[in-house]
Enzyme design. Structure first.
Site, short mmCIF file in Angstrom:
data_model
loop_
_atom_site.label_atom_id
_atom_site.label_comp_id
_atom_site.label_asym_id
_atom_site.label_seq_id
_atom_site.Cartn_x
_atom_site.Cartn_y
_atom_site.Cartn_z
N LYS A 1 71.35 -148.04 -36.93
CA LYS A 1 70.61 -147.37 -35.86
C LYS A 1 69.29 -148.09 -35.60
CE LYS A 1 68.86 -142.74 -34.65
NZ LYS A 1 68.71 -141.35 -35.14
N SER B 1 69.91 -137.81 -32.36
CA SER B 1 69.52 -139.09 -31.81
C SER B 1 70.37 -140.26 -32.28
CB SER B 1 68.05 -139.36 -32.16
OG SER B 1 67.88 -139.44 -33.57
N SER C 1 70.29 -135.05 -36.20
CA SER C 1 70.58 -136.28 -35.46
C SER C 1 71.76 -137.09 -35.97
CB SER C 1 69.34 -137.18 -35.42
OG SER C 1 68.36 -136.62 -34.61
#
Length: 475
Positions: free
Chosen positions: A87, A163, A187
């Site tokens: 990520k 996210s 997330s």
């Protein structure tokens, strides 16, 4: 797993543990698999936009070295040759980490791996690129002015959540069997539920982080996979402590693969369909998660419907989150502030309204919640809830509606409480809606009960295998 795979497209759909077996038997090589994964990206990521940076040359170099090791019978770790994505909030040597933000320049030295990246690299993983995140990971939708909209592999008109939406979309679409995400208010689990993959938020500190999140001790790191076994393999690699993270837990020598298949017979399981306060659970989500709870009964668990007994802590979670946004905002120049996502800017302004007394009150209330849940889990081995209260909704651009606590997290009431309490929790697919969208079951364990969460998820997976989306509409 078929005895022989020559189809490059099929290799992209292999789980990590399947790939390792193929490498071991010489039926496929890491170089072939890397080629298959990048081929899949070429076909679908133009639509999905799961990635914000790709490193085909670096991946090919790493895959070539791994291929040679496997041919010589000298793999260096349990994930040698397995494609992995990181990520864009997590430092990765040789690749920009822009945190989804136009305020961070890509053209600068990127010379340091975060602890999780370093552990994966040392285990032989092939790092293929960075996955998209909203700016600074600020919300549960993956959209930003920098990278645009990340879309759901099950239906490209729908959101991935966030996210870690890029991570979830990448894994679900076969663009690498492992993705590392972060979870500060759901997330990892939210996008795992909406994209139909397994996502684990470990106990806080079990996976070390550096630099620490500006959003504080709610932020966890963990894997997205299409297999619980894969997640256990990853956890064995990334749970080693790191001196750079002063909050990381002491070394846990346990092998998470041992006991993974022990099932749930005799375990005490609490089932809470609303946590006592979630009033707007979609009926298909409610029905699917109830069936999943009943499956635990069929597997021999002692399941009791009971709520933990706390009120909705939304204002605690968003208050601490908005405070972190305000701190980040004040580290930006006026020119950088003008470049930010309107949602992040709105969060920062909400954070600016908190007084010192407000902040202290949030911390005290968080502590009371943590104490309550430690006591509640004394009576249960696991807690089951829906992962997200609704199926994936339409993918919309940043700033599509005013930012406040409800718009940020109100549709995901089951996730953020367990960031506040720091407990391990996962989302595992438990069915599809009538529109063909994934539904997730959340399994929550007691603090430090990461192995128990994996074991329970593996038991459920044995009854309800994780499906893959039909990617043909994307081609």
């Amino acid at each position: 797993m078929p005895s022989h795979r020559t189809d490059q497209y099929a290799l992209a759909d292999c789980a990590a543990h399947e790939l390792v077996q193929l490498y071991r038997t010489g039926q496929a090589s890491p170089l072939e698999v890397a080629s298959a994964v990048f081929g899949r990206m070429d076909r679908v990521d133009g639509t999905l936009k799961a990635f914000c940076h790709l490193d085909p040359e670096g991946a090919a170099t790493a895959a070539r070295a791994s291929t040679q090791r496997w041919q010589q019978g000298t793999p260096i770790g349990p994930l040698d040759g397995v494609p992995v994505s990181i990520k864009d909030l997590i430092l990765t040597k040789g690749m920009p980490t822009r945190r989804g933000s136009a305020t961070i320049a890509a053209d600068q030295p990127w010379e340091v791996d975060a602890p999780v990246t370093a552990r994966l690299r040392a285990a032989g993983a092939v790092i293929v690129g960075k996955t998209a995140t909203p700016e600074f990971g600020c919300k549960c939708e993956t959209n930003s002015p920098l990278t645009g909209l990340t879309r759901n592999p099950w239906n490209a008109a729908k959101t991935t959540g966030g996210s870690s939406g890029g991570a979830a979309a990448a894994v679900a679409a076969g663009m690498g069997p492992i993705a590392i995400g972060t979870d500060g208010a759901g997330s990892i689990r939210n996008p795992a539920a909406l994209c139909g993959n397994f996502g684990l938020k470990p106990s806080f500190g079990r996976v070390p982080a550096w630099p620490l999140s500006p959003f504080g001790t709610v932020a966890h790191l963990g894997p997205h996979t299409m297999s619980v076994l894969d997640a256990a393999m990853v956890m064995n690699v990334i749970k080693q402590p790191d001196a750079r993270d002063w909050t990381s837990l002491p070394y846990d020598p346990r092998d998470y693969l041992v006991g993974l298949n022990d099932g749930v017979r005799g375990l005490r399981v609490a089932w809470s369909p609303t946590l006592g306060f979630a009033q707007d659970v979609h009926p298909e989500v409610a029905a699917a998660t109830l069936r999943a709870a009943e499956a635990f009964v069929e597997m021999g668990a002692l399941v009791e419907q009971v709520d933990p007994g706390f009120a909705d802590p939304l204002d605690i979670s968003t208050g601490l989150w908005f405070l972190g946004a305000w701190q980040v905002w004040n580290g930006l120049t006026p020119e950088q502030q003008a470049l930010t996502d309107p949602d992040f800017a709105a969060q920062a302004q909400l954070g600016s309204r908190l007084s010192v007394l407000d902040v202290q009150d949030l911390h005290m209330r968080r502590g009371a919640l943590g104490a309550l849940m430690r006591q509640f889990m004394g009576g249960y081995d696991l807690l089951l809830t829906p992962a997200v209260s609704i199926p994936a909704f339409d993918a919309l651009p940043a700033g599509h509606r005013p930012m406040d606590a409800q718009s940020m997290l109100g549709w995901s009431p089951f996730s953020y409480p367990f960031n506040l309490t720091q407990q391990p929790a996962c989302s595992i697919p438990c069915g599809l809606t009538s529109d063909g969208l994934p539904i997730g079951l959340q399994i929550v364990g007691p603090m430090f009960g990461d192995a128990m969460v994996l074991r329970a998820a593996r038991a459920y997976e044995s009854m309800q295998p994780i499906p893959r989306p039909d990617l043909n509409p994307l081609l």
